[in-house]
Design a protein around this motif. Sequence first.
Motif, PDB file in Angstrom:
ATOM      1  N   LEU A   1       0.830  -1.201   0.000  1.00 26.71           N
ATOM      2  CA  LEU A   1       0.000   0.000   0.000  1.00 26.71           C
ATOM      3  C   LEU A   1       0.869   1.257   0.000  1.00 26.71           C
ATOM      4  N   ALA A   2       1.952   1.249   0.759  1.00 21.07           N
ATOM      5  CA  ALA A   2       2.857   2.397   0.797  1.00 21.07           C
ATOM      6  C   ALA A   2       3.514   2.616  -0.567  1.00 21.07           C
ATOM      7  N   ILE A   3       3.906   1.545  -1.243  1.00 23.51           N
ATOM      8  CA  ILE A   3       4.489   1.670  -2.588  1.00 23.51           C
ATOM      9  C   ILE A   3       3.462   2.233  -3.561  1.00 23.51           C
ATOM     10  N   PHE A   4       2.218   1.746  -3.473  1.00 26.12           N
ATOM     11  CA  PHE A   4       1.145   2.249  -4.328  1.00 26.12           C
ATOM     12  C   PHE A   4       0.920   3.741  -4.094  1.00 26.12           C
ATOM     13  N   LEU A   5       0.843   4.147  -2.817  1.00 24.99           N
ATOM     14  CA  LEU A   5       0.658   5.568  -2.509  1.00 24.99           C
ATOM     15  C   LEU A   5       1.813   6.408  -3.032  1.00 24.99           C
ATOM     16  N   SER A   6       3.022   5.893  -2.924  1.00 27.04           N
ATOM     17  CA  SER A   6       4.191   6.632  -3.409  1.00 27.04           C
ATOM     18  C   SER A   6       4.143   6.827  -4.913  1.00 27.04           C
ATOM     19  N   VAL A   7       3.837   5.770  -5.634  1.00 29.34           N
ATOM     20  CA  VAL A   7       3.822   5.839  -7.106  1.00 29.34           C
ATOM     21  C   VAL A   7       2.699   6.745  -7.598  1.00 29.34           C
ATOM     22  N   VAL A   8       1.491   6.549  -7.082  1.00 25.55           N
ATOM     23  CA  VAL A   8       0.360   7.366  -7.534  1.00 25.55           C
ATOM     24  C   VAL A   8       0.547   8.818  -7.099  1.00 25.55           C
ATOM     25  N   GLY A   9       1.034   9.042  -5.877  1.00 27.22           N
ATOM     26  CA  GLY A   9       1.280  10.398  -5.410  1.00 27.22           C
ATOM     27  C   GLY A   9       2.333  11.114  -6.236  1.00 27.22           C
ATOM     28  N   THR A  10       3.399  10.393  -6.595  1.00 27.42           N
ATOM     29  CA  THR A  10       4.438  10.988  -7.444  1.00 27.42           C
ATOM     30  C   THR A  10       3.885  11.341  -8.814  1.00 27.42           C
ATOM     31  N   THR A  11       3.067  10.452  -9.365  1.00 24.90           N
ATOM     32  CA  THR A  11       2.470  10.704 -10.680  1.00 24.90           C
ATOM     33  C   THR A  11       1.555  11.928 -10.639  1.00 24.90           C
ATOM     34  N   LEU A  12       0.700  12.001  -9.620  1.00 27.07           N
ATOM     35  CA  LEU A  12      -0.219  13.142  -9.527  1.00 27.07           C
ATOM     36  C   LEU A  12       0.533  14.451  -9.283  1.00 27.07           C
TER      37      LEU A  12
ATOM     38  N   GLY B   1      -1.993  14.574  -4.775  1.00 23.96           N
ATOM     39  CA  GLY B   1      -0.689  13.938  -4.945  1.00 23.96           C
ATOM     40  C   GLY B   1       0.181  14.072  -3.704  1.00 23.96           C
ATOM     41  N   ALA B   2       0.156  15.248  -3.073  1.00 25.88           N
ATOM     42  CA  ALA B   2       0.942  15.445  -1.851  1.00 25.88           C
ATOM     43  C   ALA B   2       0.393  14.608  -0.708  1.00 25.88           C
ATOM     44  N   ILE B   3      -0.944  14.518  -0.612  1.00 26.31           N
ATOM     45  CA  ILE B   3      -1.562  13.713   0.449  1.00 26.31           C
ATOM     46  C   ILE B   3      -1.196  12.236   0.299  1.00 26.31           C
ATOM     47  N   MET B   4      -1.051  11.768  -0.910  1.00 25.48           N
ATOM     48  CA  MET B   4      -0.686  10.367  -1.132  1.00 25.48           C
ATOM     49  C   MET B   4       0.830  10.153  -1.058  1.00 25.48           C
ATOM     50  N   PHE B   5       1.590  11.115  -1.524  1.00 25.32           N
ATOM     51  CA  PHE B   5       3.031  10.970  -1.615  1.00 25.32           C
ATOM     52  C   PHE B   5       3.710  10.940  -0.239  1.00 25.32           C
ATOM     53  N   ILE B   6       3.338  11.842   0.639  1.00 23.70           N
ATOM     54  CA  ILE B   6       4.054  12.001   1.919  1.00 23.70           C
ATOM     55  C   ILE B   6       3.982  10.742   2.787  1.00 23.70           C
ATOM     56  N   PRO B   7       2.809  10.197   3.110  1.00 22.70           N
ATOM     57  CA  PRO B   7       2.819   8.978   3.940  1.00 22.70           C
ATOM     58  C   PRO B   7       3.366   7.767   3.203  1.00 22.70           C
ATOM     59  N   GLY B   8       3.165   7.713   1.884  1.00 17.70           N
ATOM     60  CA  GLY B   8       3.680   6.575   1.125  1.00 17.70           C
ATOM     61  C   GLY B   8       5.196   6.501   1.165  1.00 17.70           C
ATOM     62  N   VAL B   9       5.853   7.616   0.902  1.00 14.49           N
ATOM     63  CA  VAL B   9       7.315   7.641   0.898  1.00 14.49           C
ATOM     64  C   VAL B   9       7.860   7.420   2.310  1.00 14.49           C
ATOM     65  N   TYR B  10       7.182   7.962   3.319  1.00 18.54           N
ATOM     66  CA  TYR B  10       7.627   7.777   4.695  1.00 18.54           C
ATOM     67  C   TYR B  10       7.625   6.293   5.070  1.00 18.54           C
ATOM     68  N   HIS B  11       6.539   5.591   4.770  1.00 20.51           N
ATOM     69  CA  HIS B  11       6.462   4.182   5.153  1.00 20.51           C
ATOM     70  C   HIS B  11       7.372   3.298   4.300  1.00 20.51           C
TER      71      HIS B  11
ATOM     72  N   LEU C   1      12.338   0.123   4.207  1.00 19.65           N
ATOM     73  CA  LEU C   1      13.685  -0.123   3.679  1.00 19.65           C
ATOM     74  C   LEU C   1      14.736  -0.084   4.790  1.00 19.65           C
ATOM     75  N   MET C   2      14.619   0.873   5.694  1.00 23.96           N
ATOM     76  CA  MET C   2      15.585   0.947   6.795  1.00 23.96           C
ATOM     77  C   MET C   2      15.485  -0.279   7.698  1.00 23.96           C
ATOM     78  N   ALA C   3      14.277  -0.763   7.939  1.00 19.44           N
ATOM     79  CA  ALA C   3      14.107  -1.970   8.754  1.00 19.44           C
ATOM     80  C   ALA C   3      14.645  -3.191   8.014  1.00 19.44           C
ATOM     81  N   TRP C   4      14.437  -3.250   6.709  1.00 16.79           N
ATOM     82  CA  TRP C   4      14.914  -4.389   5.912  1.00 16.79           C
ATOM     83  C   TRP C   4      16.442  -4.439   5.896  1.00 16.79           C
ATOM     84  N   TRP C   5      17.059  -3.257   5.783  1.00 15.00           N
ATOM     85  CA  TRP C   5      18.520  -3.190   5.753  1.00 15.00           C
ATOM     86  C   TRP C   5      19.142  -3.321   7.129  1.00 15.00           C
TER      87      TRP C   5
END
Length: 146
Positions: free
Chosen positions: A73-84, A113-123, A128-132
């Motif tokens: 869901l976070a990846i989806f929000l990031s991609v759609v938010g970036t596009t918008l 786009g900003a409403i979708m981008f900000i939480p998406g990129v944050y999560h 990624l930080m937890a995975w690494w």
Amino acid sequence: MSTGVSPGGDLRSRGTAAGSGGNKKMLASNILGSGSSRAEYYRVRNEQRPVPVYSSMQYKSAPSKVPWKSILLAIFLSVVGTTLLTTGCLMLSGHVDVKHFPPNRTWPMIVLGAIMFIPGVYHVRVALMAWWGYEGYSFDDIPDYD
């Protein structure tokens, strides 16, 4: 009977013979200064206080499972938010022809786009930080929708 605080920090009775040792009974009216409350308080002796028991296991957490639905869901929000955001900014700057889009759709596109981008990129960043394995980041920081 007046009360005071001794240099050690505990309540002591002054001016009475009962003020020397043992369980001390104090009235709430003496402490609070009003005669309306008649609740009684007893001092707990040191040997009556429970001794805390600590174990090293209480500080270890179980390995957290990866919340895949939340990450997707976070990846989806990031991609759609970036596009918008990109499309809205290009429409606002005039790089995209607005014949196909009504001009009153520019600002709602940027805001959404900003409403979708900000939480998406944050999560995505937290995941990624937890995975690494960075210290201070865990998959427990991401809400789980299971």
